[in-house]
Design a protein around this motif. Structure first.
Motif, mmCIF file in Angstrom:
data_model
loop_
_atom_site.group_PDB
_atom_site.id
_atom_site.type_symbol
_atom_site.label_atom_id
_atom_site.label_comp_id
_atom_site.label_asym_id
_atom_site.label_seq_id
_atom_site.Cartn_x
_atom_site.Cartn_y
_atom_site.Cartn_z
ATOM 1 N N GLY A 1 0.822 -1.214 0.000
ATOM 2 C CA GLY A 1 0.000 0.000 0.000
ATOM 3 C C GLY A 1 0.851 1.257 0.000
ATOM 4 N N GLU A 2 1.906 1.265 0.820
ATOM 5 C CA GLU A 2 2.809 2.412 0.851
ATOM 6 C C GLU A 2 3.519 2.572 -0.497
ATOM 7 N N LEU A 3 3.893 1.455 -1.094
ATOM 8 C CA LEU A 3 4.550 1.508 -2.395
ATOM 9 C C LEU A 3 3.623 2.084 -3.451
ATOM 10 N N GLY A 4 2.354 1.660 -3.431
ATOM 11 C CA GLY A 4 1.396 2.194 -4.398
ATOM 12 C C GLY A 4 1.215 3.695 -4.245
ATOM 13 N N ALA A 5 1.138 4.153 -2.992
ATOM 14 C CA ALA A 5 0.996 5.589 -2.744
ATOM 15 C C ALA A 5 2.241 6.345 -3.206
ATOM 16 N N PHE A 6 3.417 5.754 -2.980
ATOM 17 C CA PHE A 6 4.667 6.394 -3.401
ATOM 18 C C PHE A 6 4.738 6.509 -4.928
ATOM 19 N N LEU A 7 4.340 5.461 -5.631
ATOM 20 C CA LEU A 7 4.383 5.483 -7.098
ATOM 21 C C LEU A 7 3.415 6.526 -7.649
ATOM 22 N N ALA A 8 2.242 6.640 -7.034
ATOM 23 C CA ALA A 8 1.287 7.663 -7.455
ATOM 24 C C ALA A 8 1.853 9.052 -7.206
ATOM 25 N N HIS A 9 2.511 9.230 -6.066
ATOM 26 C CA HIS A 9 3.145 10.504 -5.726
ATOM 27 C C HIS A 9 4.247 10.840 -6.739
ATOM 28 N N ALA A 10 5.058 9.845 -7.086
ATOM 29 C CA ALA A 10 6.160 10.075 -8.031
ATOM 30 C C ALA A 10 5.649 10.458 -9.410
ATOM 31 N N GLU A 11 4.523 9.870 -9.785
ATOM 32 C CA GLU A 11 4.003 10.133 -11.130
ATOM 33 C C GLU A 11 3.201 11.419 -11.214
ATOM 34 N N HIS A 12 2.349 11.675 -10.230
ATOM 35 C CA HIS A 12 1.417 12.796 -10.332
ATOM 36 C C HIS A 12 1.923 14.075 -9.643
ATOM 37 N N GLU A 13 2.443 13.947 -8.432
ATOM 38 C CA GLU A 13 2.887 15.135 -7.709
ATOM 39 C C GLU A 13 4.290 15.579 -8.112
ATOM 40 N N LYS B 1 5.484 14.799 -11.004
ATOM 41 C CA LYS B 1 5.381 14.950 -12.458
ATOM 42 C C LYS B 1 6.381 14.063 -13.208
ATOM 43 N N GLY B 2 6.598 12.869 -12.674
ATOM 44 C CA GLY B 2 7.479 11.924 -13.358
ATOM 45 C C GLY B 2 6.742 11.193 -14.462
ATOM 46 N N THR B 3 7.487 10.637 -15.390
ATOM 47 C CA THR B 3 6.880 9.870 -16.475
ATOM 48 C C THR B 3 6.535 8.465 -15.995
ATOM 49 N N ILE B 4 5.762 7.759 -16.801
ATOM 50 C CA ILE B 4 5.450 6.371 -16.467
ATOM 51 C C ILE B 4 6.726 5.539 -16.477
ATOM 52 N N GLY B 5 7.645 5.862 -17.384
ATOM 53 C CA GLY B 5 8.916 5.148 -17.419
ATOM 54 C C GLY B 5 9.704 5.329 -16.146
ATOM 55 N N THR B 6 9.720 6.557 -15.610
ATOM 56 C CA THR B 6 10.410 6.814 -14.343
ATOM 57 C C THR B 6 9.732 6.072 -13.205
ATOM 58 N N ARG B 7 8.399 6.066 -13.218
ATOM 59 C CA ARG B 7 7.647 5.338 -12.195
ATOM 60 C C ARG B 7 8.035 3.868 -12.208
ATOM 61 N N ASN B 8 8.109 3.279 -13.378
ATOM 62 C CA ASN B 8 8.444 1.863 -13.477
ATOM 63 C C ASN B 8 9.882 1.585 -13.048
ATOM 64 N N CYS B 9 10.770 2.527 -13.283
ATOM 65 C CA CYS B 9 12.156 2.376 -12.813
ATOM 66 C C CYS B 9 12.216 2.377 -11.294
ATOM 67 N N ARG B 10 11.421 3.255 -10.669
ATOM 68 C CA ARG B 10 11.345 3.283 -9.207
ATOM 69 C C ARG B 10 10.818 1.942 -8.680
ATOM 70 N N LEU B 11 9.784 1.445 -9.334
ATOM 71 C CA LEU B 11 9.194 0.179 -8.911
ATOM 72 C C LEU B 11 10.198 -0.966 -9.048
ATOM 73 N N ALA B 12 10.959 -0.976 -10.140
ATOM 74 C CA ALA B 12 11.940 -2.046 -10.349
ATOM 75 C C ALA B 12 12.990 -2.056 -9.248
ATOM 76 N N ALA B 13 13.428 -0.868 -8.823
ATOM 77 C CA ALA B 13 14.440 -0.782 -7.773
ATOM 78 C C ALA B 13 13.907 -1.336 -6.449
ATOM 79 N N ILE B 14 12.655 -1.036 -6.140
ATOM 80 C CA ILE B 14 12.073 -1.486 -4.870
ATOM 81 C C ILE B 14 11.734 -2.977 -4.922
ATOM 82 N N ARG B 15 11.214 -3.436 -6.060
ATOM 83 C CA ARG B 15 10.904 -4.861 -6.186
ATOM 84 C C ARG B 15 12.172 -5.709 -6.117
ATOM 85 N N SER B 16 13.260 -5.194 -6.655
ATOM 86 C CA SER B 16 14.523 -5.935 -6.605
ATOM 87 C C SER B 16 14.954 -6.170 -5.159
ATOM 88 N N PHE B 17 14.777 -5.147 -4.333
ATOM 89 C CA PHE B 17 15.133 -5.290 -2.918
ATOM 90 C C PHE B 17 14.272 -6.340 -2.238
#
Length: 333
Positions: free
Chosen positions: A63-75, A77-93
């Protein structure tokens, strides 16, 4: 006795043991993952109302990750590609944690289930040859800075290199004798050899004559002798594009970045009839699908292809429609 939270030790092991030692990740990958975790931890800490040091592994939920990704994309103003890069880094951990701390396996599974977000894939913005020429004509080559910028942009267009690949260039990676070529190191530490025009080699030689560098030192540096950064190149390029747009107005509607020269290289190779598998090797892509996206044919290539397609003749009724007996037989089925 209070149980010690394993998160700090796990995060340290993830970067030092897993990424650096076992995966031998590049410094750029490590820094990208580091920046993601800085943002994520600050975001979770702000939502919890405490400091980053108070964040526990149990707080890093899906849930926290989902909120963070929404924050990164909308607040942010990151691209979807940047959002997915953030997700990849966290999922790898969390993939790493799943094998180290079985008690957190359920939490890890929920985080790993957060999906990559699909987005529209726009056609790459490429530069026409006259636009490239106009941009390359802008640096004042009588100055050291202008000579450097002209050589760098020419190298980007010639080699199709990514900006960081060009900024990491060292003299010992260049073959100054014929046949001229350069050794580049791309994503995942993949090495490739790209041919160079004699004109490009001449520009690099002149730059080295005016600003000598050791064979293992970076070639493109600032006035203080420090390696150039990608942000600095983008800033300088924007001023050159603005000046070039006065000569070639079509540049006013284009968002030109250093990567645009890579697109231009691919498109111009396609229009010259170069096989796409050769272009894949030239650009250093693993998948041919990636090359197909970058190396889209330009309008001139499409016009030439259209010339080989005959104009359709006047429409005539298909033979099966003219055959009444066939239609009658079909009606009986």
């Amino acid at each position: 006795m209070r149980k010690i939270d394993p998160f700090p030790a796990l995060l340290r092991a993830f970067f030092h043991e897993w990424l650096a030692e076992q995966r031998n990740a590049s410094v750029h990958t490590i820094r990208s993952y580091r920046d993601t975790w800085r943002l994520f931890l600050r975001f979770v800490a702000a939502r919890k109302g405490g400091g980053v040091a108070a964040v526990a592994l149990a707080d890093l939920t899906a849930g926290e990750l989902g909120a963070f990704l929404a924050h990164a994309e909308h607040e942010r103003k990151g691209t979807i590609g940047t959002r997915n890069c953030r997700l990849a880094a966290i999922r790898s951990f969390f993939g790493f944690v799943a094998g180290k701390e079985p008690t957190y396996i359920a939490q890890c599974a929920e985080v790993l289930a957060v999906p990559i977000k699909r987005g529209a894939i726009p056609a790459p913005c490429y530069l026409e040859p006259n636009e490239v020429e106009a941009i390359l004509a802008q640096p004042d080559r009588s100055t050291l800075e202008g000579m450097r910028d002209h050589a760098l942009l020419s190298f980007l267009y010639n080699s199709g290199a990514r900006i960081q690949e060009a900024l990491d260039l060292r003299p010992d990676a260049i073959r100054f004798e014929a046949p001229h070529c350069v050794r580049l190191y791309g994503k995942g530490r993949k090495e490739r050899i790209s041919p160079l025009w004699p004109e490009t080699v001449t520009l690099l030689k002149k730059l080295l004559d005016r600003q000598p560098r050791a064979p293992s030192d970076r070639l493109f540096v600032n006035r203080y002798g420090e390696p150039l950064g990608a942000s600095g190149v983008r800033f300088k390029l924007a001023s050159y594009v603005q000046a070039a747009a006065k000569i070639v107005p079509t540049l006013r509607s284009k968002h030109v970045t250093p990567h645009s020269f890579r697109h231009a290289t691919a498109v111009h190779l396609v229009s010259s009839g170069v096989d796409i598998t050769v272009i894949r090797s030239w650009l250093g892509h693993v998948s041919l699908d990636t090359t197909s996206h970058y190396a889209q044919a330009n309008l001139e290539t499409k016009r030439k292809a259209l010339e080989h397609v005959g104009v359709p003749a006047a429409a005539c009724q298909p033979s099966w429609k003219r055959d009444a007996s066939l239609l009658a037989w079909l009606d009986t089925l």
